[in-house]
Scaffold this motif. Structure first.
Motif, PDB file in Angstrom:
ATOM      1  N   LYS A   5       0.878  -1.342  -0.151  1.00  0.00           N
ATOM      2  CA  LYS A   5      -0.101   0.035   0.096  1.00  0.00           C
ATOM      3  C   LYS A   5       0.856   1.290   0.093  1.00  0.00           C
ATOM      4  O   LYS A   5       1.653   1.585   0.885  1.00  0.00           O
ATOM      5  N   GLY A   6       0.703   2.120  -1.025  1.00  0.00           N
ATOM      6  CA  GLY A   6       1.547   3.393  -1.114  1.00  0.00           C
ATOM      7  C   GLY A   6       0.594   4.363  -0.989  1.00  0.00           C
ATOM      8  O   GLY A   6       0.598   5.291  -2.035  1.00  0.00           O
ATOM      9  N   VAL A   7      -0.070   4.656  -0.162  1.00  0.00           N
ATOM     10  CA  VAL A   7      -0.871   5.978   0.212  1.00  0.00           C
ATOM     11  C   VAL A   7       0.112   6.974   0.742  1.00  0.00           C
ATOM     12  O   VAL A   7       0.556   6.793   1.876  1.00  0.00           O
ATOM     13  N   MET A   8       0.566   7.943   0.061  1.00  0.00           N
ATOM     14  CA  MET A   8       1.473   8.871   0.529  1.00  0.00           C
ATOM     15  C   MET A   8       1.351   9.736   1.655  1.00  0.00           C
ATOM     16  O   MET A   8       2.215  10.176   2.431  1.00  0.00           O
ATOM     17  N   TYR A   9      -0.025  10.038   1.640  1.00  0.00           N
ATOM     18  CA  TYR A   9      -0.622  10.419   2.836  1.00  0.00           C
ATOM     19  C   TYR A   9      -2.236  10.323   2.603  1.00  0.00           C
ATOM     20  O   TYR A   9      -2.601  10.325   1.805  1.00  0.00           O
ATOM     21  N   ASP A  10      -2.692   9.886   3.871  1.00  0.00           N
ATOM     22  CA  ASP A  10      -4.075   9.786   4.092  1.00  0.00           C
ATOM     23  C   ASP A  10      -4.843  10.837   4.945  1.00  0.00           C
ATOM     24  O   ASP A  10      -4.898  10.627   6.095  1.00  0.00           O
ATOM     25  N   THR A  11      -5.407  11.663   4.110  1.00  0.00           N
ATOM     26  CA  THR A  11      -6.333  12.674   4.911  1.00  0.00           C
ATOM     27  C   THR A  11      -7.730  12.160   5.252  1.00  0.00           C
ATOM     28  O   THR A  11      -8.493  12.559   6.100  1.00  0.00           O
ATOM     29  N   GLY A  12      -8.119  10.947   4.723  1.00  0.00           N
ATOM     30  CA  GLY A  12      -9.380  10.224   4.817  1.00  0.00           C
ATOM     31  C   GLY A  12     -10.161  10.723   3.529  1.00  0.00           C
ATOM     32  O   GLY A  12     -11.156  10.242   3.330  1.00  0.00           O
ATOM     33  N   GLY A  13      -9.569  11.785   2.760  1.00  0.00           N
ATOM     34  CA  GLY A  13     -10.285  12.156   1.518  1.00  0.00           C
ATOM     35  C   GLY A  13     -11.672  13.114   1.932  1.00  0.00           C
ATOM     36  O   GLY A  13     -11.498  13.802   2.892  1.00  0.00           O
ATOM     37  N   LEU A  14     -12.654  13.035   1.285  1.00  0.00           N
ATOM     38  CA  LEU A  14     -13.856  13.964   1.656  1.00  0.00           C
ATOM     39  C   LEU A  14     -14.318  13.418   3.009  1.00  0.00           C
ATOM     40  O   LEU A  14     -14.852  14.140   3.789  1.00  0.00           O
ATOM     41  N   ASN A  15     -14.281  11.874   3.404  1.00  0.00           N
ATOM     42  CA  ASN A  15     -14.565  11.598   4.687  1.00  0.00           C
ATOM     43  C   ASN A  15     -13.438  11.804   5.551  1.00  0.00           C
ATOM     44  O   ASN A  15     -12.616  10.975   5.996  1.00  0.00           O
ATOM     45  N   ILE A  16     -12.986  13.305   5.792  1.00  0.00           N
ATOM     46  CA  ILE A  16     -11.643  13.467   6.368  1.00  0.00           C
ATOM     47  C   ILE A  16     -11.616  13.037   7.686  1.00  0.00           C
ATOM     48  O   ILE A  16     -12.546  13.089   8.458  1.00  0.00           O
ATOM     49  N   LYS A  17     -10.180  12.603   7.794  1.00  0.00           N
ATOM     50  CA  LYS A  17      -9.998  12.259   9.414  1.00  0.00           C
ATOM     51  C   LYS A  17     -10.310  13.471  10.328  1.00  0.00           C
ATOM     52  O   LYS A  17      -9.665  14.477  10.124  1.00  0.00           O
ATOM     53  N   PRO A  18     -10.854  13.267  11.395  1.00  0.00           N
ATOM     54  CA  PRO A  18     -10.949  14.355  12.438  1.00  0.00           C
ATOM     55  C   PRO A  18      -9.779  14.302  13.376  1.00  0.00           C
ATOM     56  O   PRO A  18      -9.215  13.342  13.688  1.00  0.00           O
ATOM     57  N   GLU A  19     -10.035  15.517  14.033  1.00  0.00           N
ATOM     58  CA  GLU A  19      -8.942  15.715  15.157  1.00  0.00           C
ATOM     59  C   GLU A  19      -7.665  15.095  15.071  1.00  0.00           C
ATOM     60  O   GLU A  19      -7.103  15.431  13.856  1.00  0.00           O
TER      61      GLU A  19
END
Ligand code: BES
Ligand code: ZN
Ligand code: ZN
Length: 482
Positions: free
Chosen positions: A245-259
């Motif tokens: 898995k090469g997700v260089m950064y995972d913000t969560g996308g539109l389901n954005i990661k909280p806190e």
């Protein structure tokens, strides 16, 4: 950290020495004075794993007692951990050069201590003005380890350092195109690894719907990197496929990661870093195993025309997927990579992925959640070598019944069941849908990155899993025997 093999003269020390003192039977050749020996022995009696410091001004002898009567793998792990403690002491005292000697010690024990020391001696400090004082040169007493074994180990340990550098690097300096360039340069440097980098256009023409969807919110292009190491003396007729898995950064996308769920998500490419590094380590040490690595690279962000919940994707193999949460992105890019690898008729597919927070909650931060389909034999080998190098697997059930939780009204699959039962297993089952060859799934979410120092794995990227895979490749021939 450089390690050389030399004779240590305890009468004329030119640096401090760590003396590994095991509990094997005599004859002894201990370089201690009578009263020193009495003191060391009394400390050993109180605590078989104690560290005793003897002054030999201006140097010191650090006597590391250890108990080799323990079951061997535990004794070795304890030595790695002792080495991490010793590294902290040496760092505090500003020691950069040491000798390592010993008595009552076997080569595996010396290697384990050195391994722990090397790994504990890693820091990610390129952006810090003030650097730590780390070990630069280690002299190992000559007879303890063979030159060849030492060099093989050093190449592996340096791979762990490089892997950790990649995982620790923030996405602003290491996005998908940049990582692909680094992998290509690394392959060229080695000479015996072929690297193919597929760019945005190629990924579009391959119709990798999962990788393309996750990439849609990103300013940076996606990459799909394929590495191949195919030695002439290979023991396997078809390749072992490594998917990371090469997700260089995972913000969560539109389901954005909280806190504070987002911080540390630069480590979401640890699977790709681990799989590429394990292939490079095998190539560097000329292991006789045909390996290929498949590395889908992108970040996962909101913005632009980001993919959204309710989208229905068509994946590389034609499967349709209803998106229920854009934060379950890893399985989408991995599904395309697994399907791509699957078409090359590999004899085994293994993936490594920081896939689910549920793995961390269920199992903690010292084991890999492991699942398999039609891969009993290689899985049990992986499990055994995991015990030996102490990077252990926690096997989870992987029954087809779990597929019920991935049913969609409008597509072939949903990407994540919202009521989140068995999150680690359903993520794995989602991936298994795309594999039609023996398949092993490793969820490394718990072990890839530590928020605070975890013994010799340190703080930040751990490199956990590379020693496991390397040991597996070393032993791979065992899967061929009846
Ligand atoms: N990269 C995360 C998983 C993760 C979480 C890795 C914590 C390391 C530490 C993954 O993409 C993710 O966001 N998973 C979600 C899945 C959920 C939406 C079903 C999770 O685990 O919360
Ligand atoms: Zn996610
Ligand atoms: Zn992720």
């Amino acid at each position: 950290m450089n390690v050389t093999l030399e004779k240590i003269d305890y009468n004329k020390l030119n640096c401090s020495v760590v003396f590994l003192y095991g509990s094997e039977v005599a004859p002894r050749s201990l370089p201690f004075k009578k009263e020193e020996l009495a003191y060391v022995e009394s400390c050993r009696k109180r605590d078989a794993g104690s560290l005793v410091v003897l002054n030999r001004l201006p140097y010191k002898i650090y006597v590391q007692n250890f108990d080799s009567e323990l079951p061997n793998v535990e004794a070795l792990e304890r030595l790695r951990k002792c080495a991490a403690e010793v590294q902290l002491i040496l760092e505090k005292e500003g020691v950069t050069n040491i000798g390592i000697g010993g008595d009552g010690i076997i080569p595996e024990e010396a290697a384990a201590f050195l391994e722990g020391l090397h790994m504990a001696n890693y820091r990610f400090e390129k952006y810090r003005s003030k650097k730590s004082t780390l070990l630069t040169d280690v002299v190992l007493e000559k007879h303890i380890l063979e030159q060849g074994a030492l060099e093989e180990n050093l190449r592996l340990w340096r791979r762990i350092d490089t892997l950790r550098d990649w995982v620790n690097e923030p996405v602003m300096y290491l996005n998908a195109p940049a990582f692909a360039d680094i992998l290509q340069a690394e392959a060229e440097k080695l000479g015996n690894v072929k690297c193919t980098v597929m760019g945005q256009k190629k990924i579009e023409s391959l119709k990798m719907g999962g990788l393309l969807a996750v990439n849609r919110g990103s300013e940076d292009e996606a990459r799909f990197v394929v590495l191949e190491y195919k030695p002439a003396n290979r023991i396997n007729e078809r390749p072992v496929a490594l998917v990371g898995k090469g997700v260089m950064y995972d913000t969560g996308g539109l389901n954005i990661k909280p806190e504070d769920y987002m911080v540390e998500m630069k480590s979401d490419m640890a699977g790709a870093a681990t799989m590429s590094s394990s292939l490079f380590a095998a190539a560097e040490n000329a292991l006789p195993v045909w390996l290929m690595a498949f590395l889908p690279l992108t970040d996962n962000r909101p913005g632009k025309n980001a993919y959204a919940a309710d989208d229905i994707l068509k994946m590389y193999d034609g499967t349709t997927v209803e998106i229920t949460n854009t934060d379950a992105e890893g399985r989408l890019i991995l599904a395309d990579a697994i399907a791509y690898a699957d078409r090359l008729d590999p004899e085994l597919i293994i993936d490594a992925a920081t896939l689910t927070g549920a793995a961390v909650r269920a199992l903690g931060t010292s084991v890999i959640a492991a699942m398999q389909q039609d891969a009993d034999k290689p899985f049990s080998l992986l499990n055994i070598v995991g015990g030996q190098v102490y990077e252990r697997l926690a096997p989870l059930p992987f029954w087809k019944e779990y597929d019920e939780l991935l049913k969609s009204e409008v597509a072939d699959l949903i990407n994540c069941n919202l009521h989140a039962n068995a999150g680690t297993i359903t993520a794995g089952r989602f991936l298994a849908h795309f594999a039609h060859h023996p398949y092993i799934h490793l969820d490394i979410a718990g072990v890839a990155f530590y928020s605070k120092r975890e013994s010799f794995y340190g703080c930040g990227a751990s490199g956990f899993g590379l020693r496991l895979l390397y040991a597996f490749f070393q032993m791979y021939e065992a899967t061929k025997k009846k």
